[in-house]
Scaffold this motif. Structure first.
Motif, mmCIF file in Angstrom:
data_model
loop_
_atom_site.group_PDB
_atom_site.id
_atom_site.type_symbol
_atom_site.label_atom_id
_atom_site.label_comp_id
_atom_site.label_asym_id
_atom_site.label_seq_id
_atom_site.Cartn_x
_atom_site.Cartn_y
_atom_site.Cartn_z
ATOM 1 N N GLY A 1 0.842 -1.197 0.000
ATOM 2 C CA GLY A 1 0.000 0.000 0.000
ATOM 3 C C GLY A 1 0.875 1.243 0.000
ATOM 4 N N ASN A 2 0.505 2.235 -0.821
ATOM 5 C CA ASN A 2 1.383 3.398 -1.021
ATOM 6 C C ASN A 2 0.530 4.620 -1.335
ATOM 7 O OD1 ASN A 2 3.800 4.782 -1.263
ATOM 8 N ND2 ASN A 2 4.294 4.002 -3.297
ATOM 9 N N ASN A 3 -0.389 4.920 -0.395
ATOM 10 C CA ASN A 3 -1.402 5.952 -0.637
ATOM 11 C C ASN A 3 -0.818 7.275 -1.122
ATOM 12 O OD1 ASN A 3 -3.071 3.993 0.368
ATOM 13 N ND2 ASN A 3 -3.830 5.187 2.100
ATOM 14 N N ASN B 1 2.218 7.692 -2.351
ATOM 15 C CA ASN B 1 3.280 7.478 -3.334
ATOM 16 C C ASN B 1 4.652 7.858 -2.794
ATOM 17 O OD1 ASN B 1 2.050 7.445 -6.694
ATOM 18 N ND2 ASN B 1 0.785 7.259 -4.864
ATOM 19 N N ASP C 1 0.371 3.637 -6.043
ATOM 20 C CA ASP C 1 -0.295 2.913 -4.973
ATOM 21 C C ASP C 1 -0.640 1.529 -5.530
ATOM 22 O OD1 ASP C 1 -1.450 2.309 -2.563
ATOM 23 O OD2 ASP C 1 -3.188 3.626 -2.797
ATOM 24 N N THR D 1 -1.766 -1.398 -10.364
ATOM 25 C CA THR D 1 -1.693 -0.210 -9.521
ATOM 26 C C THR D 1 -3.069 0.417 -9.290
ATOM 27 O OG1 THR D 1 -1.310 1.293 -11.387
ATOM 28 C CG2 THR D 1 0.640 0.312 -10.321
ATOM 29 N N ARG E 1 -3.673 7.350 -8.128
ATOM 30 C CA ARG E 1 -3.862 8.510 -7.258
ATOM 31 C C ARG E 1 -3.613 9.800 -8.046
ATOM 32 N NH1 ARG E 1 -6.006 7.342 -2.038
ATOM 33 N NH2 ARG E 1 -5.305 5.251 -1.459
#
Length: 306
Positions: free
Chosen positions: A106-108, A110, A156, A171, A174
């Motif tokens: 998870g990479n809300n 970035n 993300d 991906t 976002r």
């Protein structure tokens, strides 16, 4: 209270998805199998082991735990991955040998440059309440190209599958403005550091980002069907060329009900299991659907979008 909440969500579905949504929402609730144990209120990934037992993970609100769930939704067993951290676990998948992969990617915002996937042994071989994992690290070359402007923020990630000894990542966009695209990348499926290789893109929708985000993926046991999940739809991919899953036929299946759907997996080649997170008292349910019983909208015939 339950009836009032259900009516509220059916009404929201109707507004967002059109006149047929009330019936579709009812149909999805008809396919509700069970409510999950409260320990799994943030369920983000599910998978069946080779004995047909369901396993689940939570996202960042939990530790590095894998839960075995019975057919009443109750947790029967908890296994700790002792050399892992749960920064933001988002999905699970497995290979043909039954090894599980747990995606801590998870990479809300970035901001994470290196992401992690934990590969563990087949759960049927785990004899205690602890196990160790192989550690797979990966990054995106494009993520290091600065500045990371708003229209490029598509790093993300909440969905992946294993296919032919590789891992495939989908991906969650976002971007601003929101482009509705999921990018497909490939990395290795064993311990190492990888630079993800871009393959292709697919646009789900641009109506509202929370409805269009890809939140989970699953590959059928015969490796001939791929599904992507968002809050309101399943996207079914078949007859692809090579490992570009977007190159074949693509069908859209309307799930009707707007809930925070976060996980999908195949039980067999026709049966899908979907779970949603609990939000304001709604969700934490397990739904079971048959692909052969669903209405499909063909969006691509493999040569072009329709």
């Amino acid at each position: 209270m339950i009836k009032k909440t259900l009516i509220t969500f059916i009404s929201l579905s109707a507004i967002v998805l059109g006149g047929g949504a009330v019936w579709l929402s009812y149909q999805l609730y008809q396919n509700k199998f069970v409510t999950l144990d409260p320990q799994l209120k943030e369920v983000s990934g599910i998978e069946f082991d080779k004995r047909g037992r369901l396993w689940a993970i939570n996202d960042s609100g939990d530790g590095p735990f894998l839960y075995q769930v019975d057919d009443k939704g109750k947790v029967q067993r908890r296994v700790q991955v002792v050399n892992a951290k749960n920064i933001d676990w988002e999905d699970m998948t497995q290979n043909e040998f039954g090894h599980f992969f747990l995606g801590d990617f998870g990479n809300n915002d970035n901001l994470r440059r290196w992401l992690t996937i934990y590969k563990i042994e087949n759960p049927i071989d785990i004899k205690s309440d602890e196990t160790n994992a192989e550690i797979i690290k990966f990054t995106y070359k494009e993520l290091w190209e600065q500045p990371l402007t708003p229209e490029r923020k598509n790093f993300d990630l909440e969905a992946f599958v294993e296919y032919r000894h590789q891992l495939y990542l989908f991906t969650k966009s976002r971007t601003q403005p929101f482009d509705g695209k999921t990018n497909l990348y490939r990395i290795g499926n064993h311990a190492g550091n990888y630079e993800a290789q871009f393959i292709a893109s697919f646009q789900t929708c641009t109506t509202a980002e929370k409805l269009c985000w890809v939140t989970s993926a699953a590959m059928s046991p015969d490796r001939k069907k791929l599904v992507l999940l968002d809050s309101t739809h399943l996207w079914l991919f078949e007859n692809w060329q090579g490992d570009n899953f977007f190159s074949g036929t693509i069908d859209k299946i309307n799930l009707g009900l707007v809930t925070q759907k976060e996980a999908v997996t195949f039980y067999d080649n026709d049966t899908l299991v979907i779970t949603d997170e609990e939000f304001n008292g709604i969700g934490r349910n397990v739904y079971v659907i048959k692909l052969t019983q669903q209405q499909r909208e063909r969006v691509s015939d493999g040569s072009k979008a329709l």
